[in-house]
Design a protein around this motif. Sequence first.
Motif, PDB file in Angstrom:
ATOM      1  N   ARG A 137       0.834  -1.205   0.000  1.00 52.12           N
ATOM      2  CA  ARG A 137       0.000   0.000   0.000  1.00 52.12           C
ATOM      3  C   ARG A 137       0.871   1.259   0.000  1.00 52.12           C
ATOM      4  O   ARG A 137       0.555   2.245  -0.683  1.00 52.12           O
ATOM      5  CB  ARG A 137      -0.937  -0.002   1.215  1.00 52.12           C
ATOM      6  N   ARG A 138       1.962   1.222   0.744  1.00 58.58           N
ATOM      7  CA  ARG A 138       2.871   2.371   0.795  1.00 58.58           C
ATOM      8  C   ARG A 138       3.449   2.666  -0.594  1.00 58.58           C
ATOM      9  O   ARG A 138       3.482   3.817  -1.046  1.00 58.58           O
ATOM     10  CB  ARG A 138       3.993   2.073   1.795  1.00 58.58           C
ATOM     11  N   MET A 184       2.212   1.710  -3.507  1.00 61.63           N
ATOM     12  CA  MET A 184       1.132   2.115  -4.414  1.00 61.63           C
ATOM     13  C   MET A 184       0.829   3.598  -4.264  1.00 61.63           C
ATOM     14  O   MET A 184       0.614   4.298  -5.264  1.00 61.63           O
ATOM     15  CB  MET A 184      -0.124   1.270  -4.154  1.00 61.63           C
ATOM     16  N   ARG A 185       0.834   4.092  -3.042  1.00 60.09           N
ATOM     17  CA  ARG A 185       0.624   5.530  -2.843  1.00 60.09           C
ATOM     18  C   ARG A 185       1.769   6.335  -3.464  1.00 60.09           C
ATOM     19  O   ARG A 185       1.537   7.360  -4.123  1.00 60.09           O
ATOM     20  CB  ARG A 185       0.483   5.850  -1.356  1.00 60.09           C
ATOM     21  N   ASP A 186       3.007   5.850  -3.277  1.00 61.06           N
ATOM     22  CA  ASP A 186       4.162   6.569  -3.830  1.00 61.06           C
ATOM     23  C   ASP A 186       4.146   6.579  -5.356  1.00 61.06           C
ATOM     24  O   ASP A 186       4.651   7.512  -5.983  1.00 61.06           O
ATOM     25  CB  ASP A 186       5.464   5.942  -3.329  1.00 61.06           C
ATOM     26  N   ASP A 197       1.381   6.548  -7.124  1.00 66.37           N
ATOM     27  CA  ASP A 197       0.085   7.089  -7.542  1.00 66.37           C
ATOM     28  C   ASP A 197      -0.813   6.032  -8.183  1.00 66.37           C
ATOM     29  O   ASP A 197      -1.517   6.289  -9.165  1.00 66.37           O
ATOM     30  CB  ASP A 197       0.273   8.266  -8.514  1.00 66.37           C
ATOM     31  N   GLU A 230      -4.064   3.905  -7.621  1.00 70.78           N
ATOM     32  CA  GLU A 230      -5.273   3.913  -6.804  1.00 70.78           C
ATOM     33  C   GLU A 230      -5.449   2.537  -6.158  1.00 70.78           C
ATOM     34  O   GLU A 230      -5.536   1.509  -6.858  1.00 70.78           O
ATOM     35  CB  GLU A 230      -6.484   4.249  -7.656  1.00 70.78           C
ATOM     36  N   ILE A 231      -5.481   2.499  -4.827  1.00 69.76           N
ATOM     37  CA  ILE A 231      -5.560   1.217  -4.121  1.00 69.76           C
ATOM     38  C   ILE A 231      -6.889   0.523  -4.383  1.00 69.76           C
ATOM     39  O   ILE A 231      -6.926  -0.671  -4.691  1.00 69.76           O
ATOM     40  CB  ILE A 231      -5.325   1.421  -2.610  1.00 69.76           C
ATOM     41  N   SER A 277      -8.421  -3.867   1.864  1.00 71.22           N
ATOM     42  CA  SER A 277      -8.077  -2.494   1.475  1.00 71.22           C
ATOM     43  C   SER A 277      -8.762  -2.066   0.187  1.00 71.22           C
ATOM     44  O   SER A 277      -8.636  -0.914  -0.225  1.00 71.22           O
ATOM     45  CB  SER A 277      -6.560  -2.362   1.292  1.00 71.22           C
ATOM     46  N   ASP A 291       8.179   1.336   7.925  1.00 68.45           N
ATOM     47  CA  ASP A 291       8.220   2.624   7.219  1.00 68.45           C
ATOM     48  C   ASP A 291       9.605   3.257   7.309  1.00 68.45           C
ATOM     49  O   ASP A 291      10.115   3.815   6.320  1.00 68.45           O
ATOM     50  CB  ASP A 291       7.172   3.584   7.784  1.00 68.45           C
TER      51      ASP A 291
END
Length: 419
Positions: free
Chosen positions: A200-201, A203-205, A207, A209-210, A234, A379
């Motif tokens: 998830r981390r 995927m956010r970095d 861009d 969409e989860i 999620s 993290d």
Amino acid sequence: MTVYSGPVFEMAASQFQVIADYLSIPHDERDRLLMPKRAVTVSCPIHRDDGTTAVFEGYRVQHHLTLGPTKGGTRFAASVDIGEVAALAIWMSWKCALVGLPYGGAKGGIGVDPASLSKRELEALSRRYMQEMIPFVGPHTDVMAPDMGTNEQVMAWFMDTYSMYQGQTVTEIVTGKPVSAGGTLGRREATGRGVAHLVRRVMRDLDIEIAGATAVVQGFGNVGSIAALELYNSGVKVVAVSDHTGARYHAGGLDIPALIAHCARHGNLREAAVELALDPDELLTLPCDVVVPAAMERVIDARTAAALRCRIVAEGANGPTTPEADLILHQRGDEIFLIPDILCNSGGVVVSYFEWVQDLQQLFWEEEEVIRREYQILDRAYDRMMERARRDKVFNRTAAMAMGVERVRGAKNMRGLFP
């Protein structure tokens, strides 16, 4: 000349030489960093249910004790040999150093198919293995944990055997125990939960969409099933999963809770949703956002790496990608983001560390605290890996392993060579 051999050990040694070259480590220092401190081979005789006696070969490899006791799982699998165990111990050393734990790496195993044993035979073999290991392990020497083919029950037998020898309960000799026997909340889910958190981390970095993203999970044991469930919860569509009995695929997303419930009842995927069967050889190269290899070593070779159609590879297993495949992934550049195994699956040893600390203190945390601390450590290690990769313009695996090797090397150099 070395007692260690086989493709898995050769892979671990090859990876280390890449890092040693990158760090310009003198050749006369390399063997001290790579070669295990201690390897133990034992015979484990048990009485079979039919009245016969069977002898199984067991191993334990302790890579280094420079930073503290060694730490690592115990694998029951027919394929286990001392070379594989040594490689897994080496990887565990870099993993613990990367995430900042006061451990060296260890690994153990018995060459046996646990499915071929009755519960009584499994208990007898587990207890005999621990009995043979007692002179070489301890809460401040080597702390065991579960791995492929072992579980909370086996760890409880290990702990009880060691405790009976000591004349008192020693919960801190193993981690991954049942909560009722001194385990910690959140340990069973820790590795798969950490894999999903890092996915998830990333995927956010990137861009991505989860919600609505797609994932493929190879291996539906403890790590793979929990990672799949966390991603499913999620909003990720887990389109394919597999275990040693087969693979299942649905473009619209699989019902992961139902598959987990089936495996809890039957032990595998064999009879689950047979209308969704897929050739397991096709699984890793399906088009998707995330591939999670969470089964065995060396499943992504050069051919598979060239055929991958994903954006993220999250290595839930130890050593799933061969050095030849790494070259292909590196050549593909930003096309595929790799979360290397020593980071991706480190949530298990992180929470094992929490369990050990809680056992030593006899003070236990709520599960929310365990999860918060696990994610905080993951993290931090991820941020440091990414900073190193960008600074030196190196592959993510190179950055992660270099950080682990540097910490171990620094500690060895500071302590010196005795005598």
